[in-house]
Design a protein around this motif. Sequence first.
Motif, PDB file in Angstrom:
ATOM      1  N   THR A 200       0.801  -1.227   0.000  1.00 38.07           N
ATOM      2  CA  THR A 200       0.000   0.000   0.000  1.00 38.07           C
ATOM      3  C   THR A 200       0.834   1.278   0.000  1.00 38.07           C
ATOM      4  O   THR A 200       0.303   2.351  -0.306  1.00 38.07           O
ATOM      5  CB  THR A 200      -0.922   0.054   1.224  1.00 38.07           C
ATOM      6  N   SER A 201       2.121   1.179   0.345  1.00 36.19           N
ATOM      7  CA  SER A 201       2.901   2.399   0.537  1.00 36.19           C
ATOM      8  C   SER A 201       4.296   2.291  -0.070  1.00 36.19           C
ATOM      9  O   SER A 201       4.860   1.197  -0.195  1.00 36.19           O
ATOM     10  CB  SER A 201       3.047   2.721   2.035  1.00 36.19           C
ATOM     11  N   LEU A 202       4.835   3.454  -0.450  1.00 31.51           N
ATOM     12  CA  LEU A 202       6.240   3.604  -0.808  1.00 31.51           C
ATOM     13  C   LEU A 202       6.942   4.337   0.324  1.00 31.51           C
ATOM     14  O   LEU A 202       6.406   5.331   0.857  1.00 31.51           O
ATOM     15  CB  LEU A 202       6.409   4.417  -2.089  1.00 31.51           C
ATOM     16  N   TYR A 203       8.131   3.864   0.687  1.00 29.36           N
ATOM     17  CA  TYR A 203       8.936   4.531   1.703  1.00 29.36           C
ATOM     18  C   TYR A 203      10.251   4.969   1.057  1.00 29.36           C
ATOM     19  O   TYR A 203      10.979   4.143   0.502  1.00 29.36           O
ATOM     20  CB  TYR A 203       9.220   3.586   2.871  1.00 29.36           C
ATOM     21  N   THR A 204      10.543   6.260   1.104  1.00 29.31           N
ATOM     22  CA  THR A 204      11.763   6.782   0.509  1.00 29.31           C
ATOM     23  C   THR A 204      12.594   7.481   1.575  1.00 29.31           C
ATOM     24  O   THR A 204      12.064   7.993   2.565  1.00 29.31           O
ATOM     25  CB  THR A 204      11.460   7.793  -0.611  1.00 29.31           C
ATOM     26  N   THR A 205      13.912   7.496   1.351  1.00 26.00           N
ATOM     27  CA  THR A 205      14.799   8.291   2.187  1.00 26.00           C
ATOM     28  C   THR A 205      15.537   9.289   1.309  1.00 26.00           C
ATOM     29  O   THR A 205      15.803   9.041   0.137  1.00 26.00           O
ATOM     30  CB  THR A 205      15.828   7.419   2.932  1.00 26.00           C
ATOM     31  N   SER A 206      15.852  10.429   1.898  1.00 27.65           N
ATOM     32  CA  SER A 206      16.668  11.435   1.231  1.00 27.65           C
ATOM     33  C   SER A 206      17.692  11.946   2.226  1.00 27.65           C
ATOM     34  O   SER A 206      17.412  12.049   3.423  1.00 27.65           O
ATOM     35  CB  SER A 206      15.809  12.569   0.674  1.00 27.65           C
ATOM     36  N   GLY A 207      18.897  12.268   1.736  1.00 30.66           N
ATOM     37  CA  GLY A 207      20.008  12.539   2.629  1.00 30.66           C
ATOM     38  C   GLY A 207      20.156  13.992   3.004  1.00 30.66           C
ATOM     39  O   GLY A 207      19.312  14.840   2.703  1.00 30.66           O
ATOM     40  N   ASP A 208      21.279  14.291   3.692  1.00 33.74           N
ATOM     41  CA  ASP A 208      21.564  15.622   4.200  1.00 33.74           C
ATOM     42  C   ASP A 208      20.424  16.042   5.129  1.00 33.74           C
ATOM     43  O   ASP A 208      20.123  15.345   6.075  1.00 33.74           O
ATOM     44  CB  ASP A 208      21.770  16.600   3.039  1.00 33.74           C
ATOM     45  N   ASP A 209      19.761  17.166   4.844  1.00 32.33           N
ATOM     46  CA  ASP A 209      18.601  17.556   5.650  1.00 32.33           C
ATOM     47  C   ASP A 209      17.362  16.880   5.091  1.00 32.33           C
ATOM     48  O   ASP A 209      16.400  17.528   4.674  1.00 32.33           O
ATOM     49  CB  ASP A 209      18.431  19.078   5.626  1.00 32.33           C
ATOM     50  N   GLY A 210      17.379  15.546   5.091  1.00 29.02           N
ATOM     51  CA  GLY A 210      16.346  14.775   4.420  1.00 29.02           C
ATOM     52  C   GLY A 210      15.320  14.193   5.360  1.00 29.02           C
ATOM     53  O   GLY A 210      15.098  14.708   6.461  1.00 29.02           O
ATOM     54  N   ALA A 211      14.706  13.105   4.910  1.00 29.09           N
ATOM     55  CA  ALA A 211      13.566  12.581   5.655  1.00 29.09           C
ATOM     56  C   ALA A 211      13.233  11.166   5.215  1.00 29.09           C
ATOM     57  O   ALA A 211      13.712  10.682   4.179  1.00 29.09           O
ATOM     58  CB  ALA A 211      12.339  13.485   5.428  1.00 29.09           C
ATOM     59  N   LEU A 212      12.408  10.521   6.009  1.00 33.02           N
ATOM     60  CA  LEU A 212      11.664   9.342   5.594  1.00 33.02           C
ATOM     61  C   LEU A 212      10.323   9.856   5.093  1.00 33.02           C
ATOM     62  O   LEU A 212       9.550  10.451   5.849  1.00 33.02           O
ATOM     63  CB  LEU A 212      11.452   8.391   6.775  1.00 33.02           C
ATOM     64  N   THR A 213      10.054   9.662   3.802  1.00 33.55           N
ATOM     65  CA  THR A 213       8.816  10.152   3.208  1.00 33.55           C
ATOM     66  C   THR A 213       7.977   8.966   2.753  1.00 33.55           C
ATOM     67  O   THR A 213       8.478   8.069   2.078  1.00 33.55           O
ATOM     68  CB  THR A 213       9.090  11.081   2.018  1.00 33.55           C
TER      69      THR A 213
END
Length: 412
Positions: A200-213
């Motif tokens: 049901t969901s996609l989980y992404t990460t982004s670096g530096d001042d990032g997040a779990l979206t």
Amino acid sequence: MKSSKASRQTFLSSACLSVFILTLGCGKKEGNKGTEIVVENDEAVLATRLDQTQTPVPFSPAESDDLNLSLLDSFIATQVAALTPPVINGLPVQANDLAVSGTSVYIGYNSAGDLYSGGVDVLDISNILSLSLHSSLPLPGYDINGIERRGDNLYIVGASQDTEKAFLSKIQLNGSLLTSNITEYSLPSYAGTDIVSSSTSLYTTSGDDGALTVFDLATMTATKSTPIADARAVGLTTAGAPIVLAGQPGNVSLASTAGDLTHNFPLGGSATAQSKSALKVGDKWSVASLGEGGFTVFCNANGSEIAHVPAITLPGIDPSRTVTNAVTSYGGLIYTANGEAGVNVYALRDLASLNSCGAGKVEFLGTLNMGEGSSPNGIYSNGLFLYVATGLGGVKILTTIFTTLSPLSIKL
């Protein structure tokens, strides 16, 4: 002037630079903007990039003076194929991430230095005796750092030249073939670093001042974005809850399926900015690569350390060129990609313990020599094949055979 590469989170292969620290400067150059995207699905054309010569891969077993069952362990590997990277707008790109879905392998590419340039390949592995490069999509102006297939779509994350920001893209598939039907979504920070999906969901990460979206798969709307500094990798537990690996220093965050953080635990390592880390989540334990910190096996429930192995050092080679870039595990075997130190193979075995997480022991089995000039920076095993991303050297596909009289752990 563009944002400095020191403020972006993107991943380089040591096959190109031999180190995993980004070059400082004024960002990446503009050179591929506006180029039309054309998918290549002609296998006859793509076949020139695939060498299917079968060759034994030299394996140097670990030395041991202990008279124990590990002396009876035997490991054999054969390279069954080597895939060279595509050349995009005259620029060499490097293999960076791998995802296996059914009988297809999806490979993401990015570029080192100041230029943005990447792409995606699809490798058909339905016939072990005759692999085929199925489809190839050049993506000039994009670095691809993470890749995931779910249903009829392929999802990629990375960095965009046009926006100088992190992105998530959905690529529509025609069976297993890539198409140019691509929809792009924005992510926090400068580069997407990893992606995983549930039903049901996609989980992404982004670096530096990032997040779990978190994205809803049905609507592709972002339902939650939880700030996590230097988020580098994400995986899902058997219950579908995300575990996020972050750096500077290495730590893991446990989250709910909605993306709310519940716990954070230190691991150490991963102290080098703009460098690569990887995470493999198992049934009860997980393993994280921590760069100059080696790798750690930890308990999913509370982050407690099960076992830790330091990074490799070799005489006459700068330690920054032999860090533990990536890790994978299957059936109790752990494989690490260590740059110029090659690929190491470990056995994970359970130990008697009253602790609810249990206890384990990691035993070094030996090193796979991937060939002169090879510098592994990504790795994935599904038991049948071992895939090694070697940057500008492309992808090496191996079959492996391991025999032992001592059972391996089923917790990872």
